[in-house]
Design a protein around this motif. Structure first.
Motif, short mmCIF file in Angstrom:
data_model
loop_
_atom_site.label_atom_id
_atom_site.label_comp_id
_atom_site.label_asym_id
_atom_site.label_seq_id
_atom_site.Cartn_x
_atom_site.Cartn_y
_atom_site.Cartn_z
N SER A 61 63.89 49.95 77.27
CA SER A 61 64.55 49.67 78.55
C SER A 61 63.52 49.54 79.66
O SER A 61 62.46 50.15 79.62
CB SER A 61 65.55 50.77 78.88
OG SER A 61 64.89 51.99 79.12
N LEU B 205 64.50 49.94 86.60
CA LEU B 205 65.07 49.06 87.62
C LEU B 205 66.00 47.99 87.02
O LEU B 205 66.91 47.54 87.69
CB LEU B 205 64.01 48.36 88.48
CG LEU B 205 63.16 49.24 89.36
CD1 LEU B 205 62.18 48.39 90.17
CD2 LEU B 205 64.02 50.07 90.31
N PHE B 206 65.77 47.57 85.79
CA PHE B 206 66.60 46.53 85.19
C PHE B 206 67.59 47.10 84.19
O PHE B 206 68.55 46.43 83.83
CB PHE B 206 65.73 45.48 84.49
CG PHE B 206 64.84 44.73 85.42
CD1 PHE B 206 65.35 43.75 86.25
CD2 PHE B 206 63.50 45.02 85.49
CE1 PHE B 206 64.55 43.05 87.13
CE2 PHE B 206 62.67 44.32 86.36
CZ PHE B 206 63.19 43.34 87.18
N SER B 207 67.33 48.29 83.69
CA SER B 207 68.17 48.90 82.65
C SER B 207 68.70 50.24 83.13
O SER B 207 68.07 50.91 83.94
CB SER B 207 67.36 49.12 81.37
OG SER B 207 66.77 47.93 80.93
N SER C 230 66.14 53.40 93.88
CA SER C 230 66.94 53.10 92.70
C SER C 230 67.05 54.27 91.73
O SER C 230 68.07 54.43 91.07
CB SER C 230 66.34 51.90 91.95
OG SER C 230 66.36 50.77 92.76
N ILE D 164 59.02 39.63 81.62
CA ILE D 164 60.28 39.05 81.17
C ILE D 164 60.12 37.54 80.98
O ILE D 164 61.02 36.77 81.28
CB ILE D 164 61.42 39.40 82.14
CG1 ILE D 164 61.07 38.99 83.57
CG2 ILE D 164 61.78 40.87 82.06
CD1 ILE D 164 62.22 39.15 84.56
#
Length: 163
Positions: A36, A39-41, A99, A147
């Motif tokens: 993971s 911030l994205f997961s 976050s 990514i």
């Protein structure tokens, strides 16, 4: 052959190593946590832990494998020789703090990740000189993002790896 997965415990900021023996749903949950991206997961919950990307706390677990008794290690790096990780920008650190405000230890680990990573690179360089490790790394930087989706760039990295 034993297969280990490293995750970062979001509550402590420390690495957690899980031995995957069966690749059942539980082992796959540890794999999902390890892969993971902060911030994205979302934080992954398993066995009472709150877990995130293993690379945060231990990007290259050479020291851990040495502690397990392994004396010859193969290390696969994604950056060329001479690479050093830079600190995150103040703006990124502020975004992380916002976050991940419920996980201050994880934020500290992310903010300091470059220190441990670069220290491990120094240890690898010394171990490589003494032929204690075999290091596979790209011969040049292809400037891929974490990514990356461009198939041509990914194919170029694949071919570089094959070389």
């Amino acid at each position: 052959m034993p297969f280990y997965i490293v995750c970062t415990d979001a509550d402590t900021g420390e690495a957690l190593y899980h031995r995957a023996d069966t690749c059942d749903a539980r082992d796959l949950t540890y794999m999902r946590a390890s892969a993971s991206m902060p911030l994205f997961s979302r934080i992954v919950e398993v066995d009472g832990y709150h877990l995130s990307d293993g690379g945060t706390a231990d990007s290259i677990p050479l020291a851990w494998f040495r502690e397990q008794g392994y004396t010859r290690n193969v290390i696969v790096l994604t950056r060329p020789d001479g690479y050093r990780k830079s600190p995150s920008s103040p703006a990124m650190n502020a975004l992380l703090r916002l976050s991940l405000r419920n996980y201050p230890a994880l934020v500290r680990a992310l903010e300091n990740r470059h220190i441990g990573y670069n220290k491990t690179l120094d240890e690898i360089a010394a171990a490589e000189q003494s032929e204690e490790v075999l290091v596979l790394r790209p011969s040049r930087d292809l400037h891929l993002s974490r990514i990356e989706k461009d198939p041509d760039k990914l194919l170029e990295m694949y071919n570089l790896g094959r070389e």
